[in-house]
Each structure stands twice: as structure tokens, then as C-alpha cells.
Design an enzyme around this catalytic site. Structure first.
Site, mmCIF file in Angstrom:
data_model
loop_
_atom_site.group_PDB
_atom_site.id
_atom_site.type_symbol
_atom_site.label_atom_id
_atom_site.label_comp_id
_atom_site.label_asym_id
_atom_site.label_seq_id
_atom_site.Cartn_x
_atom_site.Cartn_y
_atom_site.Cartn_z
ATOM 1 N N CYS A 74 0.977 -1.301 0.293
ATOM 2 C CA CYS A 74 -0.152 -0.141 0.079
ATOM 3 C C CYS A 74 1.247 1.694 -0.178
ATOM 4 O O CYS A 74 1.544 1.522 0.963
ATOM 5 C CB CYS A 74 -0.759 0.019 1.178
ATOM 6 N N ASN A 149 1.964 -5.482 -5.997
ATOM 7 C CA ASN A 149 0.308 -6.191 -5.446
ATOM 8 C C ASN A 149 -0.180 -5.934 -7.553
ATOM 9 O O ASN A 149 0.327 -5.325 -8.221
ATOM 10 C CB ASN A 149 -0.496 -5.394 -4.766
ATOM 11 N N HIS A 151 -2.011 -4.843 -10.600
ATOM 12 C CA HIS A 151 -3.045 -3.993 -11.110
ATOM 13 C C HIS A 151 -2.996 -4.050 -12.348
ATOM 14 O O HIS A 151 -1.897 -3.964 -13.002
ATOM 15 C CB HIS A 151 -1.798 -2.665 -10.629
ATOM 16 N N GLU A 200 -9.819 0.121 -5.385
ATOM 17 C CA GLU A 200 -8.770 -1.238 -5.219
ATOM 18 C C GLU A 200 -9.886 -2.508 -4.970
ATOM 19 O O GLU A 200 -10.734 -2.107 -3.895
ATOM 20 C CB GLU A 200 -8.620 -0.471 -3.835
ATOM 21 N N CYS A 209 -4.915 5.848 -4.735
ATOM 22 C CA CYS A 209 -4.327 4.408 -4.585
ATOM 23 C C CYS A 209 -2.761 4.496 -4.833
ATOM 24 O O CYS A 209 -2.747 4.784 -5.930
ATOM 25 C CB CYS A 209 -5.365 2.741 -5.128
ATOM 26 N N GLY A 212 -1.011 2.058 -6.947
ATOM 27 C CA GLY A 212 -2.245 2.547 -8.341
ATOM 28 C C GLY A 212 -1.341 3.438 -9.659
ATOM 29 O O GLY A 212 -1.357 3.550 -10.493
#
Length: 269
Positions: A74, A149, A151, A200, A209, A212
Site C-alpha cells: 500500500c 500487488n 494492477h 481497489e 491509491c 495504483g
């Protein structure tokens, strides 16, 4: 048991931070994280952040989404943690070790290197992640990037015109993404500026984000659409994303401490 917490946010993406380095805490469960994150009956947040001792870095950061699921990275929380820690540090996460540092703009985070291989995203089967031959109701030919993570990124003429509240959950849970996926819709304003909205995974529509913004900027750079440093404007504000010669991503932007408090663990645990 009384537990101290710090409420923080990065561009409106908000967190409850628990520090297990300074207080002994019971084991965190998905159910407890979800209960604490509930905005009606808990403290309320997009993510619960748990800081723990680490043998591999200065400390460890664990991240639980609003739905209680634990995730790998994050970006906005990383800046908040940098502000809370107060000095440069290495941070172990499930997505890899990152480096954070307080900054005049709030905080700067070395997010590590992006991954583009289909099985690193991961996808259910092999394909070119720069221009994927898939689509959902007018959104097509996205790119995919893992920045700790997963995307998926769509470039559109007007990001505000996309019904992301409808398409976001459909794409997030598509069988193509075995670990689900964060959904980004972006408009290239010019070679130094991108506008972005994000659905998200485990949270929903979010004001900001950080991962992101990183994934979208890197995908745009990979496609040659923007320079190697860009400003990404999200509903909550701006982040500056740079991709340097060593292949590392650096994200810089604000973070804010909102307030501190405490709660009874038995109410949620």
C-alpha cells in the site's frame, strides 16, 4: 485489553495504524481487521496497518484491506508510516522490502522494481501484459503491472466518464486474475501529467491509491506515453512518480496524522 491506535491518511486514503513494536498485541485475524475497519461499528478505515518487529528490515508492515483480507503493498500507507516513524527506514512487506523517508512534501517511498511477466501479476494464463487482448464493456486492451500487488490499467479519453463503481468489481473478480486485481482508469493529460481513478480490491472506489499511481505511471512510461517522472492526479490529490535508471520506482506525496486514540480489543478481536 486497551490498544492504542493512530488514525492517518494519504490523500484521503485512510488507515488505522497499530504498532506492535511498542505494545504487545493479540494475533491479528481477518475478522478483527474487518471489524476495526467498519465505518459504522468500528473505528473506520480503508486499510488497517500493523507494524511489527522484523529480522529482515527496520520493521515489518502488514496491510489488511477494508474487507479484512491481507494484501501485499500500500503506497499511501507507506508514506503515512514514514511520517509516523519519523526517519528513513527499510520496511518489510509481503510484497518485498521497501524504503521510506520523511520528505518536505510529506514522504518519499522507494517502491522497488515493477514486474511485468504474466505469471508475476499473476494472470490465469500467458499473454503480453503491455497490451492485453481482453476487454470489459468498452474498456479494452489494458496493461498489467505488479508493484508489490497486482494492477490492471486502462487508458481512456475521460476517466470520470467510466462507470468504475460497476466495472471495478466485475474486473476485480474476473477469473483472469486468480488473486483478484486493482483496477485503474487513467487519462493522459500531457507527457508529465496523468489523471487517475482506482477501484481497489477489497476496498472499492478510493480517493487515492499509491500503488495504483505507481502502476499506472510505469505502464504509461513503458508505452512511451509520458516522461520518466510524472504527476498523477487522483480524486484526493497529487502524487509524483519517478522511474529511475536502476529500475526502481519512487513515489513522493503527502501524508497526515488525523488523531490518536485507544479501544478495547475484546470489542473487535
Amino acid at each position: 485489553m486497551r490498544v492504542d491506535f493512530t488514525k492517518m491518511h494519504g490523500l484521503g486514503n485512510d488507515f488505522v495504524v497499530l504498532d506492535a513494536r511498542t505494545q504487545a498485541l493479540p494475533a491479528m485475524t481477518n475478522a478483527a481487521a474487518k471489524a476495526i475497519a467498519d465505518r459504522r461499528t468500528g473505528i473506520g478505515c480503508d486499510q488497517l496497518i500493523l507494524l511489527e518487529p522484523s529480522d529482515a528490515a527496520d520493521f515489518r508492515m502488514r496491510i489488511f484491506n477494508h474487507d479484512g483480507g491481507e494484501v501485499e503493498a500500500c503506497g499511501n500507507a507507506s508514506r503515512a508510516v514514514a511520517l509516523l516513524h519519523g526517519e528513513a527506514a527499510s520496511v518489510e512487506t509481503s510484497g518485498g522490502t521497501i524504503h521510506v523517508e520523511p520528505h518536505a512534501m510529506g514522504a518519499s517511498v522507494d517502491m522497488g522494481t515493477p514486474r511485468f511477466d504474466w505469471d508475476a501479476i499473476p494472470l490465469a494464463y500467458g499473454m503480453d501484459t503491455a497490451v492485453m487482448p481482453v476487454g470489459w464493456e468498452g474498456l479494452d486492451q489494458p496493461g498489467a503491472v505488479n508493484v508489490g500487488n497486482p494492477h490492471v490499467i486502462f487508458f481512456v479519453e475521460d476517466t470520470d466518464a467510466v462507470p468504475l463503481e460497476k466495472l471495478g468489481p466485475e474486473i476485480e473478480h474476473d477469473p483472469l486474475f486468480p488473486e483478484r486485481v486493482n483496477v485503474n482508469v487513467a487519462t493522459i493529460e500531457d507527457r508529465t501529467h496523468i489523471r487517475l481513478r482506482v477501484w481497489e480490491r477489497g476496498v472499492g472506489l478510493t480517493r487515492a491509491c499509491g500503488t495504483g499511481a505507481c502502476a499506472t505511471a510505469i505502464h504509461a512510461m513503458r508505452r512511451g506515453l509520458v516522461e520518466r517522472e510524472v504527476t498523477v492526479t487522483l480524486p484526493g490529490g497529487d502524487l509524483v512518480i519517478a522511474w529511475d535508471e536502476s529500475n526502481c520506482i519512487r513515489m513522493t506525496g503527502p501524508a497526515t496524522e488525523s488523531y490518536r486514540g485507544s479501544f478495547e480489543w475484546d470489542h473487535f478481536g
